[in-house]
Write a protein that holds these residues in place. Sequence first.
Motif, PDB file in Angstrom:
ATOM      1  N   VAL A 157     -99.048  86.493  61.037  1.00 43.44           N
ATOM      2  CA  VAL A 157     -97.693  86.002  60.780  1.00 43.44           C
ATOM      3  C   VAL A 157     -97.213  86.556  59.439  1.00 43.44           C
ATOM      4  N   ARG A 158     -96.079  87.249  59.478  1.00 44.75           N
ATOM      5  CA  ARG A 158     -95.405  87.640  58.238  1.00 44.75           C
ATOM      6  C   ARG A 158     -94.362  86.572  57.962  1.00 44.75           C
ATOM      7  N   TYR A 159     -94.448  85.975  56.757  1.00 40.24           N
ATOM      8  CA  TYR A 159     -93.595  84.814  56.485  1.00 40.24           C
ATOM      9  C   TYR A 159     -92.844  84.991  55.178  1.00 40.24           C
ATOM     10  N   GLU A 160     -91.545  84.673  55.235  1.00 40.64           N
ATOM     11  CA  GLU A 160     -90.690  84.739  54.047  1.00 40.64           C
ATOM     12  C   GLU A 160     -90.063  83.371  53.791  1.00 40.64           C
ATOM     13  N   TYR A 161     -90.105  82.965  52.507  1.00 38.83           N
ATOM     14  CA  TYR A 161     -89.377  81.777  52.066  1.00 38.83           C
ATOM     15  C   TYR A 161     -88.996  82.034  50.612  1.00 38.83           C
ATOM     16  N   PRO A 162     -87.705  81.924  50.280  1.00 40.45           N
ATOM     17  CA  PRO A 162     -87.273  82.277  48.911  1.00 40.45           C
ATOM     18  C   PRO A 162     -88.119  81.593  47.851  1.00 40.45           C
ATOM     19  N   LYS A 163     -88.500  82.372  46.853  1.00 40.58           N
ATOM     20  CA  LYS A 163     -89.406  81.871  45.816  1.00 40.58           C
ATOM     21  C   LYS A 163     -88.830  80.684  45.068  1.00 40.58           C
ATOM     22  N   ASN A 164     -87.543  80.703  44.781  1.00 40.73           N
ATOM     23  CA  ASN A 164     -86.924  79.652  43.963  1.00 40.73           C
ATOM     24  C   ASN A 164     -86.136  78.643  44.796  1.00 40.73           C
ATOM     25  N   ALA A 165     -86.325  78.647  46.126  1.00 38.15           N
ATOM     26  CA  ALA A 165     -85.589  77.711  46.991  1.00 38.15           C
ATOM     27  C   ALA A 165     -86.163  76.298  46.838  1.00 38.15           C
ATOM     28  N   ARG A 166     -85.418  75.334  47.352  1.00 36.78           N
ATOM     29  CA  ARG A 166     -85.813  73.914  47.243  1.00 36.78           C
ATOM     30  C   ARG A 166     -87.128  73.648  47.978  1.00 36.78           C
ATOM     31  N   ARG A 167     -88.012  72.899  47.311  1.00 35.51           N
ATOM     32  CA  ARG A 167     -89.276  72.526  47.924  1.00 35.51           C
ATOM     33  C   ARG A 167     -89.051  71.396  48.923  1.00 35.51           C
ATOM     34  N   LEU A 168     -89.748  71.461  50.076  1.00 29.91           N
ATOM     35  CA  LEU A 168     -89.619  70.436  51.107  1.00 29.91           C
ATOM     36  C   LEU A 168     -90.834  69.520  51.069  1.00 29.91           C
ATOM     37  N   PRO A 169     -90.644  68.207  51.319  1.00 26.74           N
ATOM     38  CA  PRO A 169     -91.795  67.280  51.286  1.00 26.74           C
ATOM     39  C   PRO A 169     -92.894  67.667  52.264  1.00 26.74           C
ATOM     40  N   ALA A 170     -92.506  68.190  53.451  1.00 27.07           N
ATOM     41  CA  ALA A 170     -93.505  68.535  54.458  1.00 27.07           C
ATOM     42  C   ALA A 170     -94.069  69.934  54.262  1.00 27.07           C
ATOM     43  N   GLY A 171     -93.650  70.643  53.212  1.00 30.69           N
ATOM     44  CA  GLY A 171     -94.142  71.986  52.959  1.00 30.69           C
ATOM     45  C   GLY A 171     -93.095  73.041  53.264  1.00 30.69           C
ATOM     46  N   ILE A 172     -93.265  74.204  52.654  1.00 29.41           N
ATOM     47  CA  ILE A 172     -92.294  75.296  52.827  1.00 29.41           C
ATOM     48  C   ILE A 172     -92.780  76.327  53.832  1.00 29.41           C
ATOM     49  N   GLY A 173     -93.976  76.096  54.426  1.00 29.64           N
ATOM     50  CA  GLY A 173     -94.563  77.081  55.319  1.00 29.64           C
ATOM     51  C   GLY A 173     -94.196  76.871  56.774  1.00 29.64           C
ATOM     52  N   PHE A 174     -95.063  77.347  57.676  1.00 29.27           N
ATOM     53  CA  PHE A 174     -94.782  77.311  59.101  1.00 29.27           C
ATOM     54  C   PHE A 174     -95.860  76.510  59.833  1.00 29.27           C
ATOM     55  N   ARG A 175     -95.541  76.144  61.066  1.00 25.28           N
ATOM     56  CA  ARG A 175     -96.492  75.457  61.942  1.00 25.28           C
ATOM     57  C   ARG A 175     -96.476  76.178  63.276  1.00 25.28           C
ATOM     58  N   LEU A 176     -97.630  76.710  63.668  1.00 25.63           N
ATOM     59  CA  LEU A 176     -97.763  77.433  64.924  1.00 25.63           C
ATOM     60  C   LEU A 176     -98.576  76.567  65.887  1.00 25.63           C
ATOM     61  N   SER A 177     -98.079  76.416  67.123  1.00 23.55           N
ATOM     62  CA  SER A 177     -98.722  75.541  68.102  1.00 23.55           C
ATOM     63  C   SER A 177     -98.921  76.274  69.411  1.00 23.55           C
ATOM     64  N   LEU A 178    -100.018  75.935  70.088  1.00 27.80           N
ATOM     65  CA  LEU A 178    -100.307  76.422  71.429  1.00 27.80           C
ATOM     66  C   LEU A 178    -100.297  75.255  72.391  1.00 27.80           C
ATOM     67  N   GLY A 179     -99.820  75.487  73.615  1.00 26.47           N
ATOM     68  CA  GLY A 179     -99.784  74.421  74.600  1.00 26.47           C
ATOM     69  C   GLY A 179     -99.701  74.976  76.002  1.00 26.47           C
ATOM     70  N   SER A 180     -99.638  74.047  76.984  1.00 23.84           N
ATOM     71  CA  SER A 180     -99.485  74.462  78.370  1.00 23.84           C
ATOM     72  C   SER A 180     -98.072  74.988  78.580  1.00 23.84           C
ATOM     73  N   ALA A 181     -97.800  75.504  79.787  1.00 23.71           N
ATOM     74  CA  ALA A 181     -96.494  76.103  80.061  1.00 23.71           C
ATOM     75  C   ALA A 181     -95.367  75.092  79.897  1.00 23.71           C
ATOM     76  N   GLY A 182     -95.647  73.804  80.129  1.00 22.34           N
ATOM     77  CA  GLY A 182     -94.616  72.767  79.989  1.00 22.34           C
ATOM     78  C   GLY A 182     -94.405  72.314  78.565  1.00 22.34           C
TER      79      GLY A 182
END
Length: 647
Positions: A157-182
């Motif tokens: 994963v190549r990920y961009e988030y502005p260095k000086n942007a507002r910090r979020l309580p849940a984090g500034i990164g990403f969440r990747l999930s795998l699941g069934s087709a539904g």
Amino acid sequence: MTRARMLFAGSILALLAFAAAAQEPQPARISATFLAADGGVDLDFAWRSISGDGAQFQSPELDDAGWIAVNPRLTSSDLPPGRWTGVGWFRRHLLIDPSLQRRPVALRIAAPGLATVYLDGRVVLSSSRHGAAPEIPSLRSDGCIIRFEGNRHVLAVRYEYPKNARRLPAGIGFRLSLGSAGFLPGNVEQPGWVAVLQGAVIALPIFLVLLHLALFAFDRSARENLFYAGEMLAFAVIVVREYRFNIVQGDIERQLLDHVNLGAPLIACMFGLLTYYAVRLHRFPRSWKLFVGSAAVLLIACYVLPGATEYIWMTYFLAVMLEVVRLERRGATRQREGGRFFIATLAVFGVAIVLQMFVNFGVFESVAGIRQVYLFGIFASAVGMSLYLARTLGQSRVIEAENARRSAELAQARELQLSMLPRELPRIAGLDIAATTLPATEVGGDYFDMRKGEDGSVLVAFGDATGHGLAAGIVVTAAKALFASLRADEPVGSLLGDCDAALRAMQIPTLRMCLALSRISPREVVVASAAMPPILIHRVSTGAIEELGVGGLPLGSRLTTRYAERRATLAPGDTLLFASDGFAELTNANGLQLGYGGVAAAFANVASLPTSSQIVEQLLGQATAYRGAIPQGDDITFIVVRVMRSS
């Protein structure tokens, strides 16, 4: 600290150490079992990461062993050394189970920044339209369907988030999930009844929270309602998170919900144990502090080590179940209406949670085709608490009705008792007479009466019926009738014997009466006693206190007895005190009784007052001062007779 507490604390520390080690970025094993849940599985363990940009970073052949381990959510505690520079790469190695080979798998990303996802070097997903051009035509803006060929794969994963942007309580990164087709919204059409069922499942714990908070507001002593509301509030968070893709639309909101949910299972376990304590025990055991304190520490650990959350709450849940079994086997539980329903459904709830653990760890793929087994535990818990409340509230109404009946009976007994007392005292030449009764909280059987004799004396009846309430009132009524039929000029010993014979002739086994009959004139006092406290005589000439007329069996006893007469001469200024045993049996805040020695001392302190009514008033004051806030257990009756001095 006991050995059990040391073992429990050691197991928690070992668990945390194991959980931390489990987050090392080793290849993640993915099987069909883990993808069967409605919410899929989040790849939120540590990824291998590097700051900066590079075209070669998406290659599956790249050696990334030197990259640092970072949680991709990038909360304040997850940021890599040197902090976030604005762009970085993340890689995750996967081991795919043969059961997933060539099967459709849903891949979903949620991120506040710009993310481009590569599978084995190919772009498969982008979190923004401004990302790289996808190589899969069916690519969605937040999810796609992929198929794995072979067992080893690399996600980059190549990920961009502005260095000086507002910090979020849940984090500034990403969440990747795998699941069934539904797993992807809109990919599988759900029947209408499924949506209705999901709404009911979400509404149930919320309804229980409001219901039990209302019950606690009406009765603050029922702490189980407060604790159960806390338990159901935690489960409400868990259920809402379970169906978050059908409820919450924004990815950031879903991340926040995921973050809040980390400690919810632990909180539910803690409040469940407190509910058990309140329902089943007379008082909380000392171990409650250990469990609440452990929950507070482990709750922090759930947010510091999010990958270990599942291990933490499961270990705590098992400890809670062992605590319940320990207390049930000890047999110190209290028997309450509905308690059996509560403990039975608690067992069902425990089994449901254990089955949920097996499903989570892949021991079972599902139970009867259902992966959310814990929902049945919530339902069983709701049924158990409902049955418990139905029985306890019903029993409360029975108790309330019984209390109302007893109150009415006591009121009738009090009215009957007071009607038996003389409305006014006889006037006897040379004697100053005063009398009063201080009723107790529960009606006693104190009784006194007086009749003027033809020889200028007064015949005094002073008694105490055995028991309390209406039964005592009946005995007093019988004594009143007997006293009215007596001839005032006969010896008091004979009169007391006639009363005893009359009560025994009524053949009521529980009918007993302590009674003293006394004839008093300005020159002499004669008394015959049937188990009443003695008369106290204060001699004005010496200040001494004398006793007269103790002994004998209560009236109505099965044994025939003769009641002896005791007599004493009186002089002007001498004072007599009849005091019922309720005065001697007064208890103070230290648990000490006044005793008959205390009665004599109290009488000596006030016997020199000018009138009998003043003496009675002062004795009542001393009785009230001695007991303080302690409830009065029996009626207190005083009769004071003063031989008047000639003017």
